[in-house]
Scaffold this motif. Structure first.
Motif, PDB file in Angstrom:
ATOM      1  N   TYR A   1     -25.003   7.378  -8.726  1.00 53.70           N
ATOM      2  CA  TYR A   1     -24.175   8.274  -7.919  1.00 53.70           C
ATOM      3  C   TYR A   1     -24.940   8.625  -6.647  1.00 53.70           C
ATOM      4  O   TYR A   1     -25.656   9.594  -6.579  1.00 53.70           O
TER       5      TYR A   1
ATOM      6  N   GLN B   1     -28.486  10.124  -6.405  1.00 53.36           N
ATOM      7  CA  GLN B   1     -28.820  11.509  -6.750  1.00 53.36           C
ATOM      8  C   GLN B   1     -29.501  11.529  -8.121  1.00 53.36           C
ATOM      9  O   GLN B   1     -29.115  10.755  -8.998  1.00 53.36           O
ATOM     10  N   PRO B   2     -30.475  12.427  -8.330  1.00 51.72           N
ATOM     11  CA  PRO B   2     -31.119  12.507  -9.649  1.00 51.72           C
ATOM     12  C   PRO B   2     -30.073  12.768 -10.740  1.00 51.72           C
ATOM     13  O   PRO B   2     -29.141  13.539 -10.531  1.00 51.72           O
ATOM     14  N   GLN B   3     -30.248  12.111 -11.882  1.00 53.33           N
ATOM     15  CA  GLN B   3     -29.312  12.308 -12.989  1.00 53.33           C
ATOM     16  C   GLN B   3     -29.865  13.349 -13.961  1.00 53.33           C
ATOM     17  O   GLN B   3     -29.117  13.912 -14.761  1.00 53.33           O
ATOM     18  N   LEU B   4     -31.170  13.588 -13.892  1.00 59.64           N
ATOM     19  CA  LEU B   4     -31.796  14.561 -14.789  1.00 59.64           C
ATOM     20  C   LEU B   4     -32.486  15.643 -13.969  1.00 59.64           C
ATOM     21  O   LEU B   4     -32.726  15.473 -12.783  1.00 59.64           O
ATOM     22  N   LYS B   5     -32.827  16.751 -14.650  1.00 60.22           N
ATOM     23  CA  LYS B   5     -33.693  17.753 -14.028  1.00 60.22           C
ATOM     24  C   LYS B   5     -35.107  17.519 -14.565  1.00 60.22           C
ATOM     25  O   LYS B   5     -35.288  17.258 -15.751  1.00 60.22           O
TER      26      LYS B   5
END
Lengths: 330, 281
Positions: A31, A34-38
């Motif tokens: 996406y 954008q980072p998918q995790l924190k």
């Protein structure tokens, strides 16, 4: 493996049917990158805690082994090991409480026990380690040998937990770099903790002018760093098999720290130095002391670089999404 | 206040002991962001600033401690070989999806929480108790969806509560009530799943072959021992396009292998130490 970020590209709606069983290595459209995790917020403080926890847990275990199996010439190791274990007692809890974002509520950790959470398991490992290590050191100071022999057993069992539970803490997350290698990370941390403890005891012995146990501690440090090395190799294999980056390659800074610090100082230097002495090199005290310092520095570098590399991998959607394709229910 | 208002707005009577969740149907989303706004208003969440990302119409970017609904905008401009020159007529070339906490059946954040601040409510949802959280931050990397986050101002973890306070008062959650197209549907999980399966076959009949569910049992998202997701989705592209993992896993499954392996290594090294000390004696 070098990481090349693919350009942001959203999929054209060919309305192709999504097949959950498609090839694992099919390209991933993220996406907009954008980072998918924190990522975790853990940094130098937690790395320092993991290092001290491993060092003091390992020292307590070695002291107990020396007390139970060793002779009178090993009393120095027993005494110094019990003292080094106090590092974890006095610095461990403050470092962890300092790392909380609401430190005035640290006692809420003791409200419950949750066996699915290594953070909760670790709270009780650290608490019991602190209690029994303090009792052992007090008995030792007072000269109550029998009492110390009794309290050192629970302290040593908790000490075994201290050397390795921090690896479970990292691996029981969704951070791809840590989650991909539960067993090998545990091996690396346990080996590094023992290596650091043996090195610190050896160093302290030389400073005290008591070198009776030096050959034993060198042999132990050799076995520990070999364990760590095997763990590092296994971790690299596992990461490669899953198609994600390992600690050496996820980014330049943490990769350099991992390669030079954790692998170089932490395993290559001691393996060469201790093995060289074992094969029949002349005893060179300065070389052994330098090696011990390298092991200690390498142990801290391992924790620092693995934390940094894990946080970096969590921020990269290509890494986390790839891991989440491979990590199927089996 | 109207008692059991959710019966009028969502057709469901909210009772403790039942499982509640969201069915988010992305084929109905028009990207109005009413859910984001309603969530912020009801939960008194601060604004995130007025910056523009420039990457799509999405300036919210993702879920955070102060954003509990996030509408993703995915532009279908590429067919894999560069920019598309033809597009289907009368179709929006955008995928839109309102993301939210999934309220997993086996929630990794809850399983990681060492204080018990994260708990399962009587409505089968997962909530952070703000008066217990001490900001250890372990739930943050535990979540496989990147939902929960620490707020650095108050030092606590925050995420969607599935409007726990509203459910207690018999009200439908704010985002679902505000959604003008019923893309977000609130209800009992079992009933929502049935409705969702029906919607998928309806879409397949209409020729939308790409429609599938994410987060119902035996589907993408409900993998790796997570069980089902109480907040699940109807998608038409690969999960990754929406920033969702295809096969997330339960983090606590890794505790056993890691701890037993590490302890075995420590025990082995301790025995080696004892053997070496005994041998030198």
């Amino acid at each position: 493996m070098t990481l090349v970020s693919t350009p942001s590209r959203a999929p054209y709606g060919r309305e192709a049917k999504y097949d959950p069983l498609r090839a694992d290595n099919a390209p991933i459209t993220t996406y907009y990158d954008q980072p998918q995790l924190k990522k975790s917020h853990w940094g130098t403080r937690v790395a320092l805690y993991i290092f001290i926890a491993g060092l003091s847990g390992g020292a307590q275990l070695i002291a107990t082994a020396a007390d139970l199996a060793g002779g009178e010439q090993h009393r120095g190791v027993v005494r110094r090991g019990r003292h080094i274990a106090l590092l974890g007692v006095f610095f461990g809890p403050p470092l962890l409480i300092w790392d909380l974002h609401s430190p005035d509520r640290f006692y809420n950790m003791l409200r419950i026990f949750r066996r699915t959470s290594p953070m909760s398991i670790g709270t009780y490992i650290l608490s019991s380690f602190s209690l029994f290590s303090l009792m052992t050191a007090t008995a030792q100071l007072a000269g109550w040998r029998k009492a110390a022999q009794l309290t050192q057993l629970p302290a040593a069992i908790a000490g075994a937990g201290m050397t390795t539970y921090t690896a479970s803490l990292l691996t029981a997350t969704s951070t791809p770099l840590w989650a991909a290698a539960p067993r090998s990370l545990a091996l690396q941390f346990a080996g590094s903790s023992f290596g650091a403890a043996a090195a610190a005891l050896q160093l302290a012995g030389r400073v005290d002018g008591d070198e009776a146990a030096a050959p034993v501690l060198e042999g132990l440090a050799l076995a520990a760093t070999a364990t760590e090395f095997v763990g590092a190799l296994a971790a690299e294999r596992r990461h490669r098999a899953l198609g994600i980056a390992d600690a050496a390659s996820v980014n330049t800074a943490s990769g350099a720290l991992y390669k030079l610090g954790a692998l170089g100082l932490g395993t290559a230097v001691p393996l060469a130095s201790y093995a060289g002495k074992l094969i029949g090199g002349r005893p060179r005290p300065w070389l052994m002391m330098t090696t011990a310092l390298a092991v200690l520095a390498g142990s801290f570098a391992l924790r620092l670089s693995v934390l940094a590399a894990g946080n970096e991998s969590a921020q990269r959607p290509q890494q986390s999404l790839r891991f989440a394709r491979r990590e199927k229910v089996r | 206040m109207i008692p059991d208002e959710a019966e009028l707005t969502a057709g469901v009577k909210i009772e403790p002991g039942k499982s509640y969740g969201f069915f988010t149907d992305t084929t109905r989303c028009i990207g109005c962001k009413a859910c984001e706004v309603a969530c912020k208003e009801w939960n008194l969440l601060p604004a995130d600033g007025l910056h523009l990302t420039g990457m799509s119409y999405d300036n919210t970017v993702g879920l955070s401690a102060s954003t509990w609904r996030h509408v993703a905008f995915i532009e279908k401009i590429s067919d894999g070989d560069g920019r598309a020159t033809e597009m289907a007529p009368y179709q929006s070339n955008w995928l839109m999806m309102s993301d939210v906490c999934k309220h997993c059946h086996n929630a990794p954040c809850l399983e990681a929480c060492p204080t018990g601040a994260l708990f399962r409510t009587e409505f089968d949802t997962v909530v952070v108790q703000q008066d217990i959280c001490n900001g250890c931050g372990y739930c943050v990397p535990a979540c496989p969806f990147g939902v929960v986050e620490l707020n650095m101002i108050d030092g606590k973890a925050h995420k969607c509560t599935l409007c726990y306070d509203r459910l207690k008062g018999g009200l439908e959650p704010a985002c679902a009530k505000a959604c003008p197209t019923d893309s977000i549907q609130f209800g009992e999980v079992g009933e929502l799943q049935q409705r969702a399966h029906q919607r998928v076959s309806e879409l397949h009949e209409l020729g939308v072959d790409s429609a599938y569910l994410y987060g119902v049992p035996n589907s993408p998202g409900a993998t790796g021992d997570l069980g089902h997701l109480n907040a699940f989705f109807l998608l038409t592209a690969e999960p990754e396009a929406y920033n969702l993992p295809a096969a997330p896993s339960r983090a606590s499954n890794r505790v056993g292998p890691s701890l037993s392996f590490g302890l075995a290594a420590a025990a082995g090294l301790a025995l080696a130490a004892a053997a070496l000390f005994g041998w030198q004696k």
